[in-house]
Design an enzyme around this catalytic site. Structure first.
Site, PDB file in Angstrom:
ATOM      1  N   GLN A 195       0.834  -1.201   0.000  1.00 29.43           N
ATOM      2  CA  GLN A 195       0.000   0.000   0.000  1.00 29.43           C
ATOM      3  C   GLN A 195       0.868   1.249   0.000  1.00 29.43           C
ATOM      4  OE1 GLN A 195      -2.596  -2.103   3.344  1.00 29.43           O
ATOM      5  NE2 GLN A 195      -3.359  -0.043   2.989  1.00 29.43           N
ATOM      6  N   PHE A 228      -5.835  -4.190   3.270  1.00 28.56           N
ATOM      7  CA  PHE A 228      -6.601  -3.990   4.507  1.00 28.56           C
ATOM      8  C   PHE A 228      -5.763  -3.380   5.634  1.00 28.56           C
ATOM      9  CE2 PHE A 228      -8.637  -7.596   2.247  1.00 28.56           C
ATOM     10  CZ  PHE A 228      -9.801  -6.939   1.885  1.00 28.56           C
ATOM     11  N   GLU A 248       0.476  -1.596   4.730  1.00 22.39           N
ATOM     12  CA  GLU A 248       0.795  -0.160   4.836  1.00 22.39           C
ATOM     13  C   GLU A 248       2.243   0.006   5.268  1.00 22.39           C
ATOM     14  OE1 GLU A 248      -2.025   2.261   7.003  1.00 22.39           O
ATOM     15  OE2 GLU A 248      -0.601   3.905   7.197  1.00 22.39           O
ATOM     16  N   ARG A 266      -6.053   7.565  16.769  1.00 25.15           N
ATOM     17  CA  ARG A 266      -7.356   7.448  16.111  1.00 25.15           C
ATOM     18  C   ARG A 266      -8.378   6.814  17.056  1.00 25.15           C
ATOM     19  NH1 ARG A 266      -9.853   8.064  11.142  1.00 25.15           N
ATOM     20  NH2 ARG A 266      -7.985   8.837  10.129  1.00 25.15           N
ATOM     21  N   ARG A 304      -7.993  -1.825   8.513  1.00 18.90           N
ATOM     22  CA  ARG A 304      -9.266  -1.158   8.196  1.00 18.90           C
ATOM     23  C   ARG A 304      -9.955  -0.554   9.429  1.00 18.90           C
ATOM     24  NH1 ARG A 304     -13.142  -4.097   3.780  1.00 18.90           N
ATOM     25  NH2 ARG A 304     -13.903  -2.209   2.782  1.00 18.90           N
ATOM     26  N   ALA A 350      -6.081   5.289   5.403  1.00 21.99           N
ATOM     27  CA  ALA A 350      -6.953   6.271   6.051  1.00 21.99           C
ATOM     28  C   ALA A 350      -8.169   6.593   5.178  1.00 21.99           C
ATOM     29  CB  ALA A 350      -6.169   7.536   6.419  1.00 21.99           C
ATOM     30  N   GLU A 376     -12.899   2.503   4.978  1.00 22.48           N
ATOM     31  CA  GLU A 376     -12.875   1.950   6.334  1.00 22.48           C
ATOM     32  C   GLU A 376     -14.151   2.122   7.151  1.00 22.48           C
ATOM     33  OE1 GLU A 376      -9.267   4.455   6.935  1.00 22.48           O
ATOM     34  OE2 GLU A 376      -8.617   2.726   8.115  1.00 22.48           O
TER      35      GLU A 376
HETATM   36  N1  MTE Z   1     -11.146  -3.021  -0.190  1.00 30.27           N
HETATM   37  C1  MTE Z   1     -10.554  -4.093  -0.780  1.00 30.27           C
HETATM   38  N2  MTE Z   1     -11.220  -4.774  -1.722  1.00 30.27           N
HETATM   39  N3  MTE Z   1      -9.283  -4.480  -0.421  1.00 30.27           N
HETATM   40  C2  MTE Z   1      -8.570  -3.812   0.548  1.00 30.27           C
HETATM   41  O1  MTE Z   1      -7.437  -4.180   0.853  1.00 30.27           O
HETATM   42  N4  MTE Z   1      -8.549  -1.944   2.168  1.00 30.27           N
HETATM   43  C3  MTE Z   1      -9.358  -1.045   2.993  1.00 30.27           C
HETATM   44  C4  MTE Z   1     -10.405  -0.318   2.147  1.00 30.27           C
HETATM   45  N5  MTE Z   1     -11.100  -1.242   1.300  1.00 30.27           N
HETATM   46  C5  MTE Z   1      -9.196  -2.694   1.194  1.00 30.27           C
HETATM   47  C6  MTE Z   1     -10.496  -2.324   0.760  1.00 30.27           C
HETATM   48  C7  MTE Z   1      -8.563  -0.051   3.699  1.00 30.27           C
HETATM   49  S1  MTE Z   1      -7.788  -0.513   5.130  1.00 30.27           S
HETATM   50  C8  MTE Z   1      -8.440   1.242   3.260  1.00 30.27           C
HETATM   51  S2  MTE Z   1      -7.589   2.390   4.146  1.00 30.27           S
HETATM   52  C9  MTE Z   1      -9.074   1.680   2.008  1.00 30.27           C
HETATM   53  O2  MTE Z   1      -9.728   0.608   1.334  1.00 30.27           O
HETATM   54  C10 MTE Z   1      -8.008   2.281   1.087  1.00 30.27           C
HETATM   55  O3  MTE Z   1      -8.505   2.606  -0.132  1.00 30.27           O
HETATM   56  P1  MTE Z   1      -9.139   4.039  -0.501  1.00 30.27           P
HETATM   57  O4  MTE Z   1      -8.571   5.043   0.427  1.00 30.27           O
HETATM   58  O5  MTE Z   1      -8.727   4.212  -1.902  1.00 30.27           O
HETATM   59  O6  MTE Z   1     -10.614   3.852  -0.297  1.00 30.27           O
HETATM   60  N1  HPA Z   2      -4.788   5.857   8.909  1.00 28.80           N
HETATM   61  C1  HPA Z   2      -3.904   5.058   8.298  1.00 28.80           C
HETATM   62  N2  HPA Z   2      -2.610   5.263   8.330  1.00 28.80           N
HETATM   63  C2  HPA Z   2      -2.145   6.310   9.006  1.00 28.80           C
HETATM   64  C3  HPA Z   2      -3.013   7.177   9.660  1.00 28.80           C
HETATM   65  C4  HPA Z   2      -4.399   6.939   9.611  1.00 28.80           C
HETATM   66  O1  HPA Z   2      -5.216   7.679  10.186  1.00 28.80           O
HETATM   67  N3  HPA Z   2      -2.276   8.130  10.244  1.00 28.80           N
HETATM   68  C5  HPA Z   2      -1.006   7.841   9.967  1.00 28.80           C
HETATM   69  N4  HPA Z   2      -0.914   6.739   9.216  1.00 28.80           N
HETATM   70 MO1  MOS Z   3      -6.267   1.323   5.876  1.00 27.58          MO
HETATM   71  S1  MOS Z   3      -6.096   0.485   7.756  1.00 27.58           S
HETATM   72  O1  MOS Z   3      -5.869   2.935   6.528  1.00 27.58           O
HETATM   73  O2  MOS Z   3      -4.812   0.784   5.207  1.00 27.58           O
END
Ligand code: MTE
Ligand code: HPA
Ligand code: MOS
Length: 777
Positions: free
Chosen positions: A212, A243, A247, A325, A357, A526, A728
């Protein structure tokens, strides 16, 4: 499951590529099995395979290691220990307390000790087990409760205080005190951790990996190799899920592959086997809470104190921001006037827990929901009524404990909608009647709300970049700093660019995230991926459109009344309809720049970590869900009969994708709170390190009746097309499943006793709570 429909609002006149359901940009490739994940990239000649030797002790000094049996194992090419790392032996994202390989002390069962490289993946794994390691065992701390007792923390404890808790508590007519434990959760991405490192000329390194956070991987690999960042290029086309687990914690794998590849000057692939992945990497933090709350006869909270201890694991990783958070989500949708929120990141001899997530948000909010559930039962009232009494106001009672004013509160109206559409009150009456005549099977119902702050709570991370190319044939290539993990970011960014340039999606292509295209990116995390990268890509596309507009006016003249419009794959200028590729070609010949970068930084954010005050979030997303369960009080088995979820995705960029995100988060969160139990044995070994022992929801656990609806609500902030993040927040919706189970259990005692229910509410935990209620009733 319901079919996504376009939002029934009046459309803007003209071209519209956003706000409509679109299939995922890789949908065909996914279902045909043709989407390329890191392990599918054709291997280069000379590729060798790495595996890691893992510690079998929770806390120990390594007295000696005999590597001879490893070196002589079949197919082995090389073995590398911490001493072989040329640069820094660290892969920690914030605090540098995360060795890539143990330098003598091991801090958890699963900690990598050395890298072995062999001709095949299996030979490398086999060899890794052959080392003879002599450990001097040291005492280990395993649980957050033990860490709290020992004052063992990876970071200084944090505290957020507003008003005067103690005075308000002492004066409150009623009080409730309690303890709660909420377990962690394995990310269980379908594609495990993997990195493929390919040496390039002049000490360069290309790392293809599932991450990520390509920029962080670039930096970690550069530090480990002792080279500058410009020598390392990291690329990721897509992940089979992240998920949060990729990260920061993709770094170990990228670094280990990079170290071996640099030494051998050969491509090295390191693909974690599922058991190793689960033993090595961190998970969602489990939380232990102690709370004290004062309230009045109406259920209004007058004073609240919560002390949360997280199981951080052996190192800090992202535990600081996760705890922050959690602190900033304890309020959830409720105004807490006099409040003390404490959080300690307990240092334990277990995996270093990390993003998952929700990132601490779910763990913060579930505590106040548990407390409200307690209060409702103590007062003999429906928990929904107590929730309402405590909701944030719109014009008053609208400042969070951390000082941010809430200006977009829709929780009252959203909850009312859901209460109505789910027939909550009628079903409550029907369930009461059912339970009267059903001695063993008991039904339960709960409606839980959510509010989730959108932005990285580390302000400087809220930035993104993009690079858009328009080729001479009119086709468009889009690149941005976000990563695709299945959530549909690429589809949304493509929609944004298509909308700006007035071309159809078929004219667009998104390429792999690549540190050599967009630099210094933040993790896609995030829930801000589409918000940030969508804005950056819009900025890039607008610059190209403006140059094309100027050229079109030059060629065709300006019509003052009618601005130049880009729509339907054409440019509409002064009465002419010029096909987009035609204008592009003319612009190229006239030496107009047809590509552009773009940038975005979220405005208005600030945060003071010392006082835990500021404006950490750009806006809030809201939602609520109603779940109905039936519990077998003799076996602890249960079933989710129906769930209704209403989620505020703002003016959704893509309702089809957003509904998919809500459904996925709901089921994933339900797994966290019910069946997914992480279990470490007394020696600190995680025993649930495979799907055989760790139970994620299967298709048969999904309710037959799952109704997901998007709440129509334009973002008050100037977000990308007024949409809201969706990744999330919906993970909090299945709180309703947990509290419906608790409601069913409490019916055993005529709702007079608060069932002490920890999460996950496994069948064993449900039976434990039932027996306590039976004794107490
Ligand atoms: N959806 C799918 N299919 N796969 C993933 O790994 N990760 C989640 C969410 N939805 C995830 C998912 C998490 S932890 C985050 S932070 C967000 O997607 C990140 O994507 P976005 O910020 O583009 O929505
Ligand atoms: N979400 C995910 N990753 C992060 C955040 C958060 O709020 N802050 C710093 N790293
Ligand atoms: Mo989502 S836990 O902020 O990768």
């Amino acid at each position: 499951m319901n079919q996504p429909t376009a939002p029934n609002r009046v459309r803007e006149a003209g071209w519209q590529a956003v706000g409509i359901p679109r299939k995922h940009e890789s949908a065909e490739l996914h279902v045909l099995g043709q989407a390329t994940y890191t392990d599918d990239i054709p291997e280069l000649q000379g590729t060798v395979h790495a595996a890691l030797c893992l510690s079998s002790k929770a806390h120990a000094n390594i007295k000696s290691i005999d590597l001879a049996p490893v070196r002589t194992s079949g197919g082995v090419v090389a073995v590398y220990t911490a001493a072989d790392i040329v640069g820094t032996n660290d892969c920690g994202p914030i605090i540098h307390d995360d060795p890539i390989l143990s330098a003598g002390e091991v801090l958890y069962v699963g900690q990598p000790i050395f890298i072995v490289v062999a001709d095949t993946h299996d030979n490398a794994r086999r060899a890794a087990r052959r080392a003879v390691i002599d450990y001097e065992e040291l005492p280990a701390i395993l649980t957050p409760q033990e860490a709290k007792a020992a004052q063992s923390y990876v970071l200084p404890p944090m505290a957020l205080k507003r008003g005067d808790f103690q005075t308000a508590f002492d004066l409150a007519p009623r009080v409730v005190k309690g303890k709660l434990f909420v377990g962690g959760q394995e990310q269980f991405y379908l594609e495990g951790q993997i990195a493929y490192a390919i040496p390039k000329e002049d000490h360069g390194m290309l790392v293809q990996c599932s991450t990520q956070h390509p920029s962080e991987m670039q930096h970690v690999v550069a530090h480990a190799l002792g080279v500058h960042s410009h020598k390392v290029q990291v690329e990721c086309r897509r992940m089979g899920g992240g998920f949060g687990g990729k990260e920061s914690q993709s770094a170990l794998w990228a670094a280990a592959a990079g170290i071996a590849a640099a030494k051998l000057k050969r491509p090295v692939k390191l693909r974690a086997d599922r058991d190793d992945d689960m033993l090595v990497t961190g998970k969602r933090h489990c939380f232990y809470y102690e709370y004290e709350v004062g309230y009045d006869d109406t259920g209004k909270i007058l004073a609240a104190k919560v002390d949360m201890t997280l199981r951080a694991g052996y190192s800090a990783d992202l535990s600081g921001p996760v705890a922050t958070r959690a602190v900033c989500h304890f309020d959830n949708t409720y105004y807490l006037s006099d409040v003390e929120i404490l959080a300690g990141c307990g240092k334990t001899n277990t995996q270093s827990n990390t993003a998952f997530r929700g990132f601490g948000g779910p763990q913060g909010a579930i505590a106040i929901e548990y407390i409200i559930d307690d209060i409702a039962r103590n007062l003999g009232r429906d928990a929904l009524d107590i929730r309402r009494v405590n909701f944030y106001g719109r014009a008053e009672r609208n400042i969070t404990p951390y000082g941010q004013e809430i200006v977009d509160n829709v929780i009252e109206a959203l909850t009312a909608d859901l209460e109505r559409s789910s027939a909550y009150r009628a079903r409550r009456a029907a369930i009461d009647a059912f339970n009267q005549t059903s001695p063993v099977l008991k039904k339960g119902l709960a409606l839980t709300p959510l509010k989730f702050g959108i932005a990285f709570n580390v302000t400087h991370l809220n930035q993104a970049g993009a690079l858009v190319h328009v080729y001479v044939d009119g086709s468009v290539l889009v690149n941005h700093g976000g990563t695709e993990m299945g959530q549909g970011i690429n589809t949304k960014v493509m929609q944004v660019v298509a909308h700006e340039l007035g071309v159809s999606m078929e004219n667009l292509r998104v390429t792999a995230t690549d540190t050599s295209k967009v630099s210094n990116t933040s993790a896609t995390a995030a829930s801000t991926g589409a918000d940030l990268n969508g804005k950056a890509a819009q900025d890039a596309a607008r610059q190209i459109r403006e140059r094309l507009t100027a050229h079109a006016i030059k060629l065709y003249g300006a019509d003052d009344g009618q601005p130049v419009r880009f729509a339907d794959n054409a440019v509409h200028v002064n009465g002419h309809v010029v096909p987009f590729p035609e204008l592009v070609q003319k612009a190229y010949l006239a030496r107009v720049q047809l590509w552009s970068d773009g940038f975005y930084a979220t405005p208005g954010l600030h945060w003071d970590p010392k006082t835990m005050n500021g404006h950490p979030f750009s806006y809030y997303a809201y939602g609520a869900a109603v779940s109905e369960v039936v519990v077998d009080t003799l076996t602890g088995e249960w079933k989710l009969l129906r769930a209704d979820a209403l989620y505020d995705a703002g003016r959704s960029l893509n309702p089809a994708i957003d509904i998919g995100q809500v459904e996925g988060a709901f089921i994933q969160g339900m797994g966290w709170l019910t069946t997914e139990q992480l279990w470490w044995n007394g020696a600190g070994k995680l025993m649930t390190h495979a799907p055989s022992t760790y139970k994620i929801p299967g298709i048969s656990d999904c309710p037959e009746d799952l109704r997901v609806t998007l709440y129509q609500n334009d973002n008050v902030e100037d977000s990308i097309h007024r949409s809201k993040a969706v990744g999330e927040p919906p993970l909090l919706l299945p709180f309703s499943v947990f509290f419906a189970i608790r409601d069913a259990i409490s019916s055993v005692g005529g709702h007079r006793v608060n069932p002490p229910l920890n999460a996950p509410a496994t069948s064993e935990e449900i039976l434990r709570a039932v027996s306590i209620v039976e004794l107490g009733a």
